[in-house]
Design an enzyme around this catalytic site. Structure first.
Site, short mmCIF file in Angstrom:
data_model
loop_
_atom_site.label_atom_id
_atom_site.label_comp_id
_atom_site.label_asym_id
_atom_site.label_seq_id
_atom_site.Cartn_x
_atom_site.Cartn_y
_atom_site.Cartn_z
CB SER A 150 -0.90 0.02 1.25
OG SER A 150 -1.56 1.25 1.41
CE1 TYR A 166 -4.05 -2.36 5.19
CE2 TYR A 166 -3.38 -0.05 5.05
CZ TYR A 166 -3.77 -1.23 4.44
OH TYR A 166 -3.87 -1.29 3.07
#
Length: 281
Positions: free
Chosen positions: A162, A175
């Protein structure tokens, strides 16, 4: 045993060496295939004539997707129902496709979970689940299938990290840390596999219109600014086609700029900026 584009069995010893891998008749395994980027990866790979092994824990959605891909693209679609938060999930998935006679040429490690909120307020069971899916399962699947691909002399692995891997994200701390692991691990793996015929793409998607928020994450920015899943997937498959390793792939100029610039900003002001942005949501 897996089939070639002519329908004949293909053993690892007889498959082509270094060269394009996104070709008809090969097999791609996609985790998190029941929705979002995973479903789109499966659809676009099937449209290229690749057979697909679909991995997720929602059997109904997988069966529906498999039926559609078989009908629309005339490919094989094999369903593997597995919860990647289980400790032995990677080994179970690897064994399942082996037992089905499938030799995986392309691995798409797409499955991922998110968290939002402060670490001290987050259920520890949820943190364990996230790390198992985002880190442990991805690492295990990469190791197992990379070994098979090296033995075959060809293959590709796409690990979905990401843009959040570029810098820590307060209020999504676990995360973003998990995605930083994926980015670091994948780029190192790419170097380790140089010369084997196996390439590794580290994919850094930004804000994309998917069901990620339903999995506990946050998609930053207004919905009108979110990229379409089909465009993001197409850009990452193009990166695989380019045959370069190690390779970090982003979609669009904005994501590329963030991935390149965020790590270079003075750390404390950058963290404060991100913290305010996350708190505002």
């Amino acid at each position: 045993m897996a089939r070639s584009d002519q329908g004949a069995p293909v053993s690892p010893a007889t498959r082509p060496g270094i060269g394009p891998v996104l070709t008809p008749g090969r097999w791609a395994l996609i985790t998190g295939a029941s929705s979002g980027l995973g479903s789109e990866f499966a659809t676009q790979l099937a449209s290229r004539g690749l057979h697909v092994a679909l991995v997720a824990r929602r059997a109904g959605r997988l069966e529906e997707l498999a039926a559609r891909l078989r009908a629309d693209h005339k490919v094989d679609a094999h369903v593997v129902v597995e919860d990647l938060s289980r400790r032995d999930a990677a080994a179970a998935v690897h064994a399942a496709v082996k037992d089905a006679g499938i030799a995986v040429d392309v691995l798409i490690n797409n499955a991922g979970l998110g968290t939002s909120g402060d670490v001290i307020d987050t259920d520890p069971a949820r943190i364990d689940e996230l790390l198992q899916v985002n880190v442990t399962a991805l690492t295990g699947l990469s190791r197992l299938f990379a070994a098979d691909m090296v033995a075959a002399g060809a293959g590709a692995i796409v690990n979905i990290a990401s843009v959040a891997a570029a810098i820590p994200a307060p209020h999504m701390a676990v995360y973003s840390a998990s995605k930083a692991f994926v980015a670091s691990f994948s780029q190192a793996l790419a170097v380790e596999l140089e010369g084997t015929g196996v390439r590794v793409v580290t994919a850094l998607p930004g804000a994309t219109a998917t069901e990620f928020a339903e999995a506990g994450g946050r998609i930053p920015g207004p919905a009108s600014m979110h990229a379409r899943a089909e465009d993001v997937v197409a850009s990452f498959l193009t990166a695989v086609d380019q045959l370069r390793t190690p390779l970090v792939a982003t979609h669009g100029r904005a994501d590329a700029a963030m991935a390149a610039l965020l790590p270079k900003l003075p750390r404390r002001p950058a963290l404060r900026l991100i913290e305010r942005a996350m708190r505002a949501r």
